[in-house]
Design a protein around this motif. Structure first.
Motif, PDB file in Angstrom:
ATOM      1  N   SER A  40       0.833  -1.207   0.000  1.00 46.31           N
ATOM      2  CA  SER A  40       0.000   0.000   0.000  1.00 46.31           C
ATOM      3  C   SER A  40       0.865   1.253   0.000  1.00 46.31           C
ATOM      4  O   SER A  40       0.413   2.314  -0.433  1.00 46.31           O
ATOM      5  CB  SER A  40      -0.941   0.014   1.204  1.00 46.31           C
ATOM      6  N   GLY A  41       2.095   1.142   0.436  1.00 47.82           N
ATOM      7  CA  GLY A  41       2.984   2.301   0.468  1.00 47.82           C
ATOM      8  C   GLY A  41       4.021   2.295  -0.626  1.00 47.82           C
ATOM      9  O   GLY A  41       4.384   3.332  -1.159  1.00 47.82           O
ATOM     10  N   ILE A  42       4.511   1.106  -0.954  1.00 50.78           N
ATOM     11  CA  ILE A  42       5.577   0.990  -1.950  1.00 50.78           C
ATOM     12  C   ILE A  42       5.157  -0.081  -2.949  1.00 50.78           C
ATOM     13  O   ILE A  42       5.263  -1.276  -2.688  1.00 50.78           O
ATOM     14  CB  ILE A  42       6.920   0.626  -1.269  1.00 50.78           C
ATOM     15  N   THR A  91       5.383   6.097   3.950  1.00 48.28           N
ATOM     16  CA  THR A  91       4.662   5.983   2.675  1.00 48.28           C
ATOM     17  C   THR A  91       3.421   5.115   2.849  1.00 48.28           C
ATOM     18  O   THR A  91       2.391   5.376   2.230  1.00 48.28           O
ATOM     19  CB  THR A  91       5.539   5.412   1.547  1.00 48.28           C
ATOM     20  N   MET A  92       3.525   4.104   3.702  1.00 49.51           N
ATOM     21  CA  MET A  92       2.346   3.281   3.979  1.00 49.51           C
ATOM     22  C   MET A  92       1.272   4.107   4.677  1.00 49.51           C
ATOM     23  O   MET A  92       0.083   3.923   4.434  1.00 49.51           O
ATOM     24  CB  MET A  92       2.723   2.070   4.840  1.00 49.51           C
ATOM     25  N   TYR A  93       1.693   5.019   5.522  1.00 48.43           N
ATOM     26  CA  TYR A  93       0.760   5.883   6.244  1.00 48.43           C
ATOM     27  C   TYR A  93       0.052   6.831   5.279  1.00 48.43           C
ATOM     28  O   TYR A  93      -1.172   6.909   5.247  1.00 48.43           O
ATOM     29  CB  TYR A  93       1.525   6.663   7.315  1.00 48.43           C
ATOM     30  N   ASN A  95      -0.131   6.809   1.939  1.00 44.52           N
ATOM     31  CA  ASN A  95      -0.742   6.260   0.726  1.00 44.52           C
ATOM     32  C   ASN A  95      -1.999   5.441   0.984  1.00 44.52           C
ATOM     33  O   ASN A  95      -2.528   4.829   0.070  1.00 44.52           O
ATOM     34  CB  ASN A  95       0.279   5.422  -0.044  1.00 44.52           C
ATOM     35  N   ASN A  96      -2.472   5.427   2.205  1.00 40.90           N
ATOM     36  CA  ASN A  96      -3.701   4.711   2.530  1.00 40.90           C
ATOM     37  C   ASN A  96      -4.640   5.699   3.217  1.00 40.90           C
ATOM     38  O   ASN A  96      -4.392   6.119   4.353  1.00 40.90           O
ATOM     39  CB  ASN A  96      -3.393   3.516   3.437  1.00 40.90           C
ATOM     40  N   ASN A  99      -5.735   5.720   6.916  1.00 38.53           N
ATOM     41  CA  ASN A  99      -4.796   6.036   7.991  1.00 38.53           C
ATOM     42  C   ASN A  99      -4.873   7.473   8.478  1.00 38.53           C
ATOM     43  O   ASN A  99      -4.327   7.789   9.530  1.00 38.53           O
ATOM     44  CB  ASN A  99      -3.358   5.739   7.547  1.00 38.53           C
ATOM     45  N   LEU A 114       1.027   3.669  12.603  1.00 38.71           N
ATOM     46  CA  LEU A 114       2.017   4.062  11.596  1.00 38.71           C
ATOM     47  C   LEU A 114       2.475   5.505  11.782  1.00 38.71           C
ATOM     48  O   LEU A 114       3.630   5.837  11.504  1.00 38.71           O
ATOM     49  CB  LEU A 114       1.448   3.892  10.186  1.00 38.71           C
TER      50      LEU A 114
END
Length: 135
Positions: A40-42, A91-93, A95-96, A99, A114
Motif C-alpha cells: 500500500s505504500g511501496i 509511505t504506507m501511512y 498512501n492509505n 490512515n 504508523l
C-alpha cells in the motif's frame, strides 16, 4: 559519542532489532499480510515474494537496528539508514486514506500505529544533520 547520541541510537536500535528478530520465523500467512500492507505504500514490493517477505523485512530491520547499535558505524550513516526505513513506513501511512483524517495529515485511529513512525524519521534526520562534534 554523547549521551544524547547514544540514546538516539540505542533505544530505537534495540527496538528495531527486536522487531526484526520477531519477523524471522513468522508463518507464511502472516508474511502475506505484511506484504499486502507494505504494497500500500511501496508498489514495487508487489514484485517480491510474499511468502518470504516477513523474513526479508526482519533481516532488513536487524541491519538498520544493528547499524544504530554499532558504535563504529558513523551516526550520519546510521541516521541515513533509519531515515530511509522510517520514510518507507511513512509511505504506507500517507498512501492509505484510512490512515488519516479527512485533512490527509492527522492520523485516524487506524493510522495511529504508523503515524508514530514519524519519530523514526525525526531521529534519523537528527543523527544525520546534528551529529556530535568529534575532536
Amino acid at each position: 559519542m554523547s549521551i544524547s547520541e547514544i540514546a538516539l541510537r540505542a533505544i530505537p536500535g534495540a527496538l528495531i532489532v527486536n522487531s526484526g528478530v520477531g519477523k524471522l520465523q513468522l508463518p507464511a500467512e502472516v508474511s502475506h499480510g505484511l506484504h499486502q500492507a507494505a504494497t500500500s505504500g511501496i508498489k514495487a514490493i508487489e514484485k517480491l515474494p510474499a511468502d518470504s517477505f516477513a523474513r526479508n523485512l526482519g533481516i532488513a530491520e536487524i541491519g538498520v537496528g544493528g547499524a544504530l547499535l554499532a558504535p563504529f558505524i558513523p551516526s550520519r550513516l546510521a541516521g541515513a539508514a533509519l531515515t530511509t526505513f522510517g520514510a518507507g513506513l511513512m509511505t504506507m501511512y500517507f498512501n492509505n486514506d484510512e490512515n488519516t483524517e479527512a485533512d490527509g495529515i492527522r492520523p485516524s485511529q487506524a493510522g495511529l500505529s504508523l503515524a508514530k513512525d514519524s519519530w523514526l524519521v525525526a531521529i534519523g534526520l537528527g543523527l544525520m544533520f546534528f551529529p556530535s562534534k568529534r575532536k
